[in-house]
Design a protein around this motif. Structure first.
Motif, PDB file in Angstrom:
ATOM      1  N   GLY A   1      13.832  11.113   2.579  1.00 55.72           N
ATOM      2  CA  GLY A   1      13.323  12.455   2.342  1.00 55.72           C
ATOM      3  C   GLY A   1      13.458  12.820   0.877  1.00 55.72           C
ATOM      4  O   GLY A   1      14.087  12.110   0.090  1.00 55.72           O
ATOM      5  N   THR A   2      12.843  13.909   0.497  1.00 54.43           N
ATOM      6  CA  THR A   2      12.986  14.411  -0.877  1.00 54.43           C
ATOM      7  C   THR A   2      14.362  15.075  -1.008  1.00 54.43           C
ATOM      8  O   THR A   2      15.094  15.210  -0.023  1.00 54.43           O
ATOM      9  N   PRO A   3      14.763  15.478  -2.239  1.00 47.37           N
ATOM     10  CA  PRO A   3      16.085  16.087  -2.411  1.00 47.37           C
ATOM     11  C   PRO A   3      16.296  17.217  -1.411  1.00 47.37           C
ATOM     12  O   PRO A   3      15.361  17.977  -1.131  1.00 47.37           O
ATOM     13  N   PRO A   4      17.487  17.273  -0.844  1.00 46.30           N
ATOM     14  CA  PRO A   4      18.710  16.567  -1.265  1.00 46.30           C
ATOM     15  C   PRO A   4      18.914  15.183  -0.640  1.00 46.30           C
ATOM     16  O   PRO A   4      19.861  14.490  -1.011  1.00 46.30           O
ATOM     17  N   ASP A   5      18.075  14.770   0.311  1.00 46.79           N
ATOM     18  CA  ASP A   5      18.305  13.505   1.015  1.00 46.79           C
ATOM     19  C   ASP A   5      18.386  12.320   0.058  1.00 46.79           C
ATOM     20  O   ASP A   5      19.398  11.619  -0.002  1.00 46.79           O
TER      21      ASP A   5
ATOM     22  N   VAL B   1      13.825   3.359  -1.852  1.00 43.74           N
ATOM     23  CA  VAL B   1      12.603   2.729  -2.333  1.00 43.74           C
ATOM     24  C   VAL B   1      11.506   3.771  -2.492  1.00 43.74           C
ATOM     25  O   VAL B   1      10.822   3.818  -3.514  1.00 43.74           O
ATOM     26  N   ALA B   2      11.351   4.604  -1.474  1.00 42.72           N
ATOM     27  CA  ALA B   2      10.298   5.627  -1.493  1.00 42.72           C
ATOM     28  C   ALA B   2      10.829   6.922  -0.900  1.00 42.72           C
ATOM     29  O   ALA B   2      11.650   6.915   0.018  1.00 42.72           O
ATOM     30  N   SER B   3      10.324   8.051  -1.433  1.00 43.03           N
ATOM     31  CA  SER B   3      10.738   9.372  -0.951  1.00 43.03           C
ATOM     32  C   SER B   3       9.511  10.246  -0.731  1.00 43.03           C
ATOM     33  O   SER B   3       8.583  10.246  -1.546  1.00 43.03           O
TER      34      SER B   3
ATOM     35  N   SER C   1       3.606  14.394   5.378  1.00 48.17           N
ATOM     36  CA  SER C   1       3.152  12.993   5.277  1.00 48.17           C
ATOM     37  C   SER C   1       3.077  12.529   3.832  1.00 48.17           C
ATOM     38  O   SER C   1       2.300  11.641   3.484  1.00 48.17           O
ATOM     39  N   GLY C   2       3.871  13.124   3.001  1.00 43.27           N
ATOM     40  CA  GLY C   2       3.931  12.848   1.572  1.00 43.27           C
ATOM     41  C   GLY C   2       4.822  13.918   0.959  1.00 43.27           C
ATOM     42  O   GLY C   2       5.396  14.738   1.681  1.00 43.27           O
ATOM     43  N   ILE C   3       4.942  13.930  -0.336  1.00 47.40           N
ATOM     44  CA  ILE C   3       5.725  14.996  -0.978  1.00 47.40           C
ATOM     45  C   ILE C   3       4.927  16.293  -0.906  1.00 47.40           C
ATOM     46  O   ILE C   3       3.780  16.347  -1.366  1.00 47.40           O
ATOM     47  N   CYS C   4       5.504  17.297  -0.295  1.00 44.55           N
ATOM     48  CA  CYS C   4       4.821  18.592  -0.226  1.00 44.55           C
ATOM     49  C   CYS C   4       4.608  19.114  -1.652  1.00 44.55           C
ATOM     50  O   CYS C   4       5.521  19.113  -2.469  1.00 44.55           O
ATOM     51  N   ARG C   5       3.369  19.524  -1.931  1.00 44.74           N
ATOM     52  CA  ARG C   5       2.998  19.985  -3.278  1.00 44.74           C
ATOM     53  C   ARG C   5       3.452  18.954  -4.317  1.00 44.74           C
ATOM     54  O   ARG C   5       4.183  19.238  -5.254  1.00 44.74           O
ATOM     55  N   SER C   6       2.996  17.731  -4.125  1.00 46.64           N
ATOM     56  CA  SER C   6       3.496  16.609  -4.928  1.00 46.64           C
ATOM     57  C   SER C   6       3.226  16.773  -6.416  1.00 46.64           C
ATOM     58  O   SER C   6       4.029  16.336  -7.250  1.00 46.64           O
TER      59      SER C   6
ATOM     60  N   LYS D   1       0.857  -1.172   0.000  1.00 54.89           N
ATOM     61  CA  LYS D   1       0.000   0.000   0.000  1.00 54.89           C
ATOM     62  C   LYS D   1       0.899   1.229   0.000  1.00 54.89           C
ATOM     63  O   LYS D   1       1.857   1.325   0.777  1.00 54.89           O
ATOM     64  N   VAL D   2       0.635   2.176  -0.909  1.00 52.12           N
ATOM     65  CA  VAL D   2       1.413   3.407  -0.998  1.00 52.12           C
ATOM     66  C   VAL D   2       0.456   4.557  -1.271  1.00 52.12           C
ATOM     67  O   VAL D   2      -0.585   4.377  -1.913  1.00 52.12           O
ATOM     68  N   ASP D   3       0.780   5.728  -0.767  1.00 49.82           N
ATOM     69  CA  ASP D   3      -0.048   6.910  -1.007  1.00 49.82           C
ATOM     70  C   ASP D   3       0.288   7.534  -2.358  1.00 49.82           C
ATOM     71  O   ASP D   3       1.390   7.350  -2.901  1.00 49.82           O
ATOM     72  N   ASP D   4      -0.657   8.303  -2.907  1.00 48.08           N
ATOM     73  CA  ASP D   4      -0.470   8.862  -4.256  1.00 48.08           C
ATOM     74  C   ASP D   4       0.375  10.128  -4.279  1.00 48.08           C
ATOM     75  O   ASP D   4       0.532  10.754  -5.331  1.00 48.08           O
ATOM     76  N   ASP D   5       0.950  10.511  -3.132  1.00 49.52           N
ATOM     77  CA  ASP D   5       1.881  11.646  -3.111  1.00 49.52           C
ATOM     78  C   ASP D   5       3.273  11.195  -2.655  1.00 49.52           C
ATOM     79  O   ASP D   5       4.013  11.943  -2.009  1.00 49.52           O
ATOM     80  N   VAL D   6       3.616   9.955  -2.991  1.00 46.65           N
ATOM     81  CA  VAL D   6       4.911   9.371  -2.642  1.00 46.65           C
ATOM     82  C   VAL D   6       5.604   8.914  -3.923  1.00 46.65           C
ATOM     83  O   VAL D   6       4.958   8.363  -4.816  1.00 46.65           O
ATOM     84  N   HIS D   7       6.915   9.133  -4.003  1.00 45.37           N
ATOM     85  CA  HIS D   7       7.683   8.650  -5.155  1.00 45.37           C
ATOM     86  C   HIS D   7       8.253   7.272  -4.857  1.00 45.37           C
ATOM     87  O   HIS D   7       8.787   7.028  -3.773  1.00 45.37           O
ATOM     88  N   VAL D   8       8.136   6.364  -5.823  1.00 43.63           N
ATOM     89  CA  VAL D   8       8.573   4.979  -5.626  1.00 43.63           C
ATOM     90  C   VAL D   8       9.516   4.562  -6.753  1.00 43.63           C
ATOM     91  O   VAL D   8       9.267   4.866  -7.929  1.00 43.63           O
ATOM     92  N   ASN D   9      10.586   3.874  -6.404  1.00 46.24           N
ATOM     93  CA  ASN D   9      11.473   3.223  -7.373  1.00 46.24           C
ATOM     94  C   ASN D   9      11.112   1.745  -7.402  1.00 46.24           C
ATOM     95  O   ASN D   9      11.391   0.998  -6.450  1.00 46.24           O
ATOM     96  N   LEU D  10      10.455   1.313  -8.463  1.00 50.76           N
ATOM     97  CA  LEU D  10       9.875  -0.028  -8.517  1.00 50.76           C
ATOM     98  C   LEU D  10      10.917  -1.144  -8.476  1.00 50.76           C
ATOM     99  O   LEU D  10      10.714  -2.155  -7.794  1.00 50.76           O
TER     100      LEU D  10
END
Length: 406
Positions: free
Chosen positions: A346-350, A362-364, A370-375, A232-241
């Motif tokens: 975290g999102t860039p730069p992490d 795997v996910a950022s 609680s997701g990518i801000c302004r995804s 299960k993943v939220d729609d404001d998360v980046h995933v490397n499959l």
């Protein structure tokens, strides 16, 4: 003469009777004496009973048989116990499969949103899949879905090839509105006709219903697809499959595994705050923390756990927060919790720094949002700086990854 002769005869008769009694008593005593001497039974726990005939010694065969049987039976008992345990386990597994099959059928057949073709799935061969990824989404999240489609989620023929070649299913997961068949549902149906990437649930959408939605998602997914893992993943998360697949492949041989970024946040008792827990009193004194559970942005469970949710969905308690609910369902089970921080970069730069160090995430996402801000605006940036190689997904052999990790 007559009387004399008769008296003598009587006297002799009396003497004969007395003598007979004495002889009988003596014979009885002699018999008892010799019987006790000759028939003393040896102690079976001592030396074997032997007798000698013409210089040959014979050992009591019955006693040897008993002793041998005792030795054999001690070995036999352990073997029999192992066999019984094996049979019990096989029966238990079959009972679980039977319950799962019944629950699958009930879940599928009672859901009018699943097409008739899917309802007949039990009559066809269910192929094995590697993982099913459910992207949690809402009616108002059309732009988020498009941003995911434009970045890490393969589209059209590539998505079909992903299912056929890699055994990876990806679907946006959504239920229906409180007014079923209304404008919101029709919008999703129109979007489904264009992309064909939705899993519709028998569930009424609502933020406070996320625990129920999560439970319904896993129950429905395991009913439709026979996979090794369910995500299960939220729609404001980046995933490397590919990285996600490699991570899960390393846990393939574990029967009950729960993978995510494990946390233990505070139980919020005050009303009106975000993530308020109405049942805070169940967790002890005010100020206590939750038990360890995976953060809700992304987590994965093995098939056994998804099947457990399917079978017991009617009695699993739902807390206010869906990630807490999922963790609670596994509390009393023999489950391995895997805390993998690559699932919550975290999102860039992490994530960018980690990618440059060949430690692909795997996910950022951003913890504060609680997701990518302004995804919608930023997920492309995250994908460019933190995404894995474009060919990584298609060139990775997940079966080989399993052998390497083991």
């Amino acid at each position: 003469m007559y009387w004399k002769s008769r008296g003598e005869f009587a006297s002799k008769q009396v003497l004969s009777k007395n003598l007979a009694l004495v002889l009988c008593f003596a014979s009885f005593c002699a018999g008892m004496f010799f019987t006790n001497r000759m028939w003393i039974v040896p102690d079976v726990n001592a030396v074997p009973w032997t007798s000698r005939t013409e210089g040959k010694q014979f050992v009591d065969c019955d006693q040897n048989i008993v002793l041998k049987n005792e030795a054999n039976s001690s070995r036999g008992i352990s073997g029999s116990q192992h066999s019984i345990e094996t049979v019990d386990k096989a029966i238990s597994d079959l009972e679980i499969k039977l319950m799962a099959a019944r629950a699958e059928r009930e879940t599928i057949m009672k859901d009018p949103m699943i097409s008739e073709g899917v309802k007949n799935i039990e009559s066809t061969f269910k192929r094995k899949y590697f993982m099913v990824i459910g992207i949690n989404t809402a009616f108002s999240s059309r732009k988020r879905r498009d941003s995911v489609r434009a970045t890490w989620m393969p589209q059209a023929e590539k998505r079909k090839n992903l299912e056929e070649e890699k055994g990876i299913i990806i679907r946006f997961v959504i239920g229906h509105s409180s007014t079923s068949g209304g404008i919101l549902d029709k919008a999703i149906e129109a979007e489904e006709k264009v992309h064909g990437d939705f899993l519709r649930l028998q569930h009424v959408e609502g933020y406070l219903e996320l625990s129920a939605k999560t439970k319904t998602y896993f129950a429905t997914a395991v009913s439709l697809w026979d996979a090794e893992f369910y995500i299960k993943v939220d729609d404001d998360v980046h995933v490397n499959l590919a990285t996600l697949g490699m991570t899960l492949a390393g846990h393939r041989k574990k029967p009950r595994v729960y993978i995510g970024c494990m946390k233990s946040g505070p139980v919020l008792a005050r009303k009106g705050v975000k993530y308020h827990e109405p049942e805070y009193w169940k967790f002890g004194e005010v100020g206590n923390k939750y038990f360890r559970h995976a953060t809700g942005q992304l987590y994965a469970i093995s098939k056994d756990l998804a099947t457990y949710i399917l079978i017991n969905q009617n009695v699993l308690h739902k807390y206010a927060n869906e990630d807490v609910s999922l963790g609670a369902w596994f509390i009393g089970l023999d489950v391995e919790h895997v805390d993998d921080r690559r699932l919550c970069c975290g999102t860039p730069p992490d994530c960018e720094w980690k990618a440059q160090a060949s430690n692909i995430c795997v996910a950022s996402f951003d913890w504060k949002c609680s997701g990518i801000c302004r995804s919608v605006e930023r997920i492309t940036e995250v994908h460019e700086h933190c995404g894995e190689d474009k060919n990584a997904l298609w060139s990775t052999n997940f079966m080989q990854a399993t052998k390497t990790s083991s």
